[in-house]
Design an enzyme around this catalytic site. Sequence first.
Site, PDB file in Angstrom:
ATOM      1  N   GLY A  82       0.896  -1.147  -0.085  1.00  0.00           N
ATOM      2  CA  GLY A  82       0.124  -0.086   0.056  1.00  0.00           C
ATOM      3  C   GLY A  82       0.784   1.368  -0.066  1.00  0.00           C
ATOM      4  O   GLY A  82       1.906   1.182   0.367  1.00  0.00           O
ATOM      5  N   ARG A 146       1.342  -5.834  -4.895  1.00  0.00           N
ATOM      6  CA  ARG A 146       1.313  -6.751  -3.791  1.00  0.00           C
ATOM      7  C   ARG A 146       1.671  -8.290  -4.134  1.00  0.00           C
ATOM      8  O   ARG A 146       1.477  -9.115  -3.362  1.00  0.00           O
ATOM      9  CB  ARG A 146      -0.044  -6.785  -3.061  1.00  0.00           C
ATOM     10  CG  ARG A 146      -0.275  -5.582  -2.548  1.00  0.00           C
ATOM     11  CD  ARG A 146      -1.586  -5.797  -1.420  1.00  0.00           C
ATOM     12  NE  ARG A 146      -1.972  -4.541  -0.741  1.00  0.00           N
ATOM     13  CZ  ARG A 146      -1.625  -4.029   0.228  1.00  0.00           C
ATOM     14  NH1 ARG A 146      -0.586  -4.328   0.890  1.00  0.00           N
ATOM     15  NH2 ARG A 146      -2.032  -2.976   0.702  1.00  0.00           N
ATOM     16  N   ASP A 177       4.583  -7.773   5.041  1.00  0.00           N
ATOM     17  CA  ASP A 177       4.713  -8.777   3.995  1.00  0.00           C
ATOM     18  C   ASP A 177       5.727  -8.399   2.750  1.00  0.00           C
ATOM     19  O   ASP A 177       6.232  -9.311   2.526  1.00  0.00           O
ATOM     20  CB  ASP A 177       3.184  -8.687   3.185  1.00  0.00           C
ATOM     21  CG  ASP A 177       2.193  -9.297   4.018  1.00  0.00           C
ATOM     22  OD1 ASP A 177       2.377 -10.168   4.792  1.00  0.00           O
ATOM     23  OD2 ASP A 177       1.188  -8.959   4.011  1.00  0.00           O
ATOM     24  N   THR A 204       4.826   1.630   5.894  1.00  0.00           N
ATOM     25  CA  THR A 204       3.301   1.481   6.139  1.00  0.00           C
ATOM     26  C   THR A 204       2.585   2.449   6.895  1.00  0.00           C
ATOM     27  O   THR A 204       3.116   2.708   8.046  1.00  0.00           O
ATOM     28  CB  THR A 204       3.038  -0.071   6.686  1.00  0.00           C
ATOM     29  OG1 THR A 204       1.279  -0.171   6.593  1.00  0.00           O
ATOM     30  CG2 THR A 204       3.493  -0.521   7.780  1.00  0.00           C
ATOM     31  N   ASP A 206       0.037   1.823   8.520  1.00  0.00           N
ATOM     32  CA  ASP A 206      -0.453   1.281   9.775  1.00  0.00           C
ATOM     33  C   ASP A 206       0.444   1.269  11.197  1.00  0.00           C
ATOM     34  O   ASP A 206      -0.197   1.069  12.054  1.00  0.00           O
ATOM     35  CB  ASP A 206      -0.626  -0.336   9.323  1.00  0.00           C
ATOM     36  CG  ASP A 206      -1.459  -0.600   8.126  1.00  0.00           C
ATOM     37  OD1 ASP A 206      -2.188   0.241   7.823  1.00  0.00           O
ATOM     38  OD2 ASP A 206      -1.763  -1.771   7.717  1.00  0.00           O
ATOM     39  N   TYR A 427      -7.728   5.922   2.246  1.00  0.00           N
ATOM     40  CA  TYR A 427      -6.893   6.245   1.027  1.00  0.00           C
ATOM     41  C   TYR A 427      -6.636   7.813   1.037  1.00  0.00           C
ATOM     42  O   TYR A 427      -5.466   7.953   0.268  1.00  0.00           O
ATOM     43  CB  TYR A 427      -7.835   5.730  -0.095  1.00  0.00           C
ATOM     44  CG  TYR A 427      -7.710   4.091  -0.309  1.00  0.00           C
ATOM     45  CD1 TYR A 427      -7.068   3.410  -0.840  1.00  0.00           C
ATOM     46  CD2 TYR A 427      -9.123   3.599   0.221  1.00  0.00           C
ATOM     47  CE1 TYR A 427      -7.080   2.155  -0.669  1.00  0.00           C
ATOM     48  CE2 TYR A 427      -9.309   2.007   0.207  1.00  0.00           C
ATOM     49  CZ  TYR A 427      -8.258   1.315  -0.261  1.00  0.00           C
ATOM     50  OH  TYR A 427      -8.280  -0.036  -0.343  1.00  0.00           O
TER      51      TYR A 427
HETATM   52  P1  FBP Z   1       0.893  -1.991   3.627  1.00  0.00           P
HETATM   53  O1  FBP Z   1       0.783  -2.828   4.877  1.00  0.00           O
HETATM   54  O2  FBP Z   1       0.966  -2.680   2.468  1.00  0.00           O
HETATM   55  O3  FBP Z   1       1.368  -0.733   3.976  1.00  0.00           O
HETATM   56  O4  FBP Z   1      -0.734  -1.312   3.281  1.00  0.00           O
HETATM   57  C1  FBP Z   1      -1.559  -1.216   4.296  1.00  0.00           C
HETATM   58  C2  FBP Z   1      -2.935  -0.826   3.744  1.00  0.00           C
HETATM   59  O5  FBP Z   1      -2.894   0.564   3.823  1.00  0.00           O
HETATM   60  C3  FBP Z   1      -3.978  -1.161   5.106  1.00  0.00           C
HETATM   61  O6  FBP Z   1      -4.239  -0.261   5.970  1.00  0.00           O
HETATM   62  C4  FBP Z   1      -5.145  -1.509   4.278  1.00  0.00           C
HETATM   63  O7  FBP Z   1      -5.907  -2.382   4.818  1.00  0.00           O
HETATM   64  C5  FBP Z   1      -4.762  -1.948   3.048  1.00  0.00           C
HETATM   65  O8  FBP Z   1      -3.315  -1.294   2.883  1.00  0.00           O
HETATM   66  C6  FBP Z   1      -5.612  -1.667   1.738  1.00  0.00           C
HETATM   67  O9  FBP Z   1      -4.942  -2.371   0.729  1.00  0.00           O
HETATM   68  P2  FBP Z   1      -5.217  -1.982  -0.903  1.00  0.00           P
HETATM   69  O10 FBP Z   1      -4.504  -0.701  -1.149  1.00  0.00           O
HETATM   70  O11 FBP Z   1      -4.785  -3.074  -1.610  1.00  0.00           O
HETATM   71  O12 FBP Z   1      -6.711  -1.736  -1.061  1.00  0.00           O
END
Ligand code: FBP
Length: 559
Positions: A82, A146, A177, A204, A206, A427
Site C-alpha cells: 500500500g 502486492r 509482507d 506502512t 499502519d 486512501y
Molecule cells: P501495507 O501494509 O502494504 O502498507 O498496506 C496497508 C494498507 O494501507 C492497509 O491499511 C489497508 O487495509 C490496505 O493497505 C489496503 O490495501 P489496498 O491498497 O490493496 O486496497
Amino acid sequence: MKELSSLQVERLKYQPKLPSSLAGGINNLTMTEGNKTESVKDQEQIKELFKNTYGKPVVTFNSSNNKEVSKKRNIGVILSGGQAPGGHNVIAGLYDALKQANSENKLYGFLGGPSGIIDGKYIEFTDEKINAYRNTGGFDIIGSGRTKLETEEQFQKAWQVCKNLGITGVVIIGGDDSNTNAAMLAEWFVNHNAGIQVIGCPKTIDGDLKNDQIEISFGFDTATKTYAELVGNILRDANSAKKYWHFIKLMGRSATHVGLEVALQTQPNITLISEEVEQKKMSLKQIVDNMTEIVAKRAQMGKNFGIALIPEGLIEFIPEIKSMISNLNDTLAALENDNNYKNAEENAKFEIIKGKLNSADSAVFSSLPTMIKQQLLMDRDPHGNVQVSKIETEKLLIEMVSAKLAEMKKQGTYNGKFSAQCHFFGYEGRCAFPSNFDADYCYSLGYNAFALLKFGLTGYLSSVKNLSAPASKWVAGGVPLTMMMNMEKRHGEFKPVIKKALVELDGPVFKELEKNRTTWAYEDKYIFPGSIQYFGPSDVCDITTETLKLENSAKLTAV
Ligand code: FBP
C-alpha cells in the site's frame, strides 16, 4: 494552464535533513556491529529456513574522516504494498547516496511492485526524473503492487533480470509482507551465490512494522495527521449541527495504532481498539452494548451527536469472528479450485460455506448481515490477508446500535434521536505530501539503505532511530530481517512472516487513551488539529506523533 500547484513548486525545493552520522557523506562512514540476534519467535524453524541470513548483528553507522572511493555498482528499487507518504523520498535518498558514492552508479526502478523484478519491467532513474518527485506523496514514480515473492521460478527470473542489468543490490520499500519478500529473496540470493544483496525499508501507514530498532514505519506520521485533520473537521461539524453521530472507520489492516494516534490528536467520544476487544474477549454484542450506552447517556444529556472511531481491522479481532474467519480462510483455500463453489449463486455459496464450517463458526457466519457475509467471501490479497478495507464494519455497527436503541425505546429506557453518518478514511491519507518528519525520515532511510549495501550487508532493514530528537541526532544503522520473523498460517499453510507489532494495552499510548476516554465520552473535549503545515514555526511543522512522543519518553523513564 498550470502544471504544478504552488505547494508542489515549493515542496520540490525542500532539502530533507539527514542524521549527522550520515550527513558527512556516504564515503565517510564506519560501521559498528552489535550482538548476534534471534528471531522474535519460532527460532528453530526460522533458523532452518534462513540458514545464511539468520542471527546477524544489529549495525550502527558513524561518520569518519577516512574517505573511501566506492566501486561502481547498479542497484534496483521496488515500491511494494500500500502507498505511504514519503516513498518518493526514500528513492531520492537512495539515489543521492548512490550517486555521491560513485557518479557512474545507476539506479533502476522496477515498475508496478515486486512483479517488476520478475517481468523485467523497469526504468533507469535520472536527475531529472528524481528531481520532479522530491518531497511529493504517492508511489507513482514507479508504481506499486502486492505480488508475493516465494516461488523458485520467481526467484530465478528476478536473478536473470538483475544479471541482465548488472544489478548487485535490491532495495524493497514495504511493510511486513513486503519485507518478508525481502528476507526470502535475500536468503535465496545468498544460497545461490548470486552476489546480489537485498535491503528493506520500513513502510506502512499502519504503523505496525516496529520494534526496539524500528521506532515507526514511514508514512504513519503524515497519514495520521491527515486523518486527524479530517476527524477534527467532522468533530467541529458535529458540534455545530448537533444532529449526527459520525461513525468513522480508520485504516490500519490489523493493529489500531492509527486509530489510537488519531484519538489522541482529536479526543472523540468513542474509540474502539481492536487489541482491547481481543484481549478482553469482547463479543460483537458487548461492543454494541458499550457504544449504545454512551449514545444513550449522551442523549439524556441532550446530546444526540458524537463521534466514534472504528479500526479497520476490528472484525478480525472479535474472538468469535476471528475464529470463524480463520476457519473460513482455510475453507476458502480448500475451495479455490472447486468449480461447484465457484459457479454457485450467492446464497448457495453461503450454504456451502456454512456446511464446511464447524457449528459454532457456522452460527457466527449465519448471524452476520448479507453485506458482511459477501465482503468476507471476497478474494484474499496475495499474502492471504482478508481485505478489511472492503468490510463495512462502520455500517454494521450503526445498524446494530440503531436496533439496540429501538429496543430500548420500546422499553422506555431511551428517548433520544439517533441519526448516523458513516465515513471511511484510509486512501485519503496514503498519498498526502509527506510531512517534514516523513520527508526527512524517508530521505534518511533511503540514504542509509545505500550505506547498508555499501558495507556488503544483505537481509537487513534500514533503521533510523531516536526519532523524537531533532534529525541531526537520529541514529542510522540496520536490523536483520530474520530478527522480526515468526511462523504464521497463510492460505492454510504455516509460513515465515514478519510479526506485526500490535497496540500494547500496558503501553503508554493506550494508557493515555484509557485515562481520558470516560471524560471524552461525555464532556466534549474535542481538539481540531487542522491541516499539516509545511512552512512556518518548527513547533507546528516539525512535530512528531503523540505515539512516538509517549513511547520514547516512556523508554527514557525506564532507563
Ligand atoms: P501495507 O501494509 O502494504 O502498507 O498496506 C496497508 C494498507 O494501507 C492497509 O491499511 C489497508 O487495509 C490496505 O493497505 C489496503 O490495501 P489496498 O491498497 O490493496 O486496497
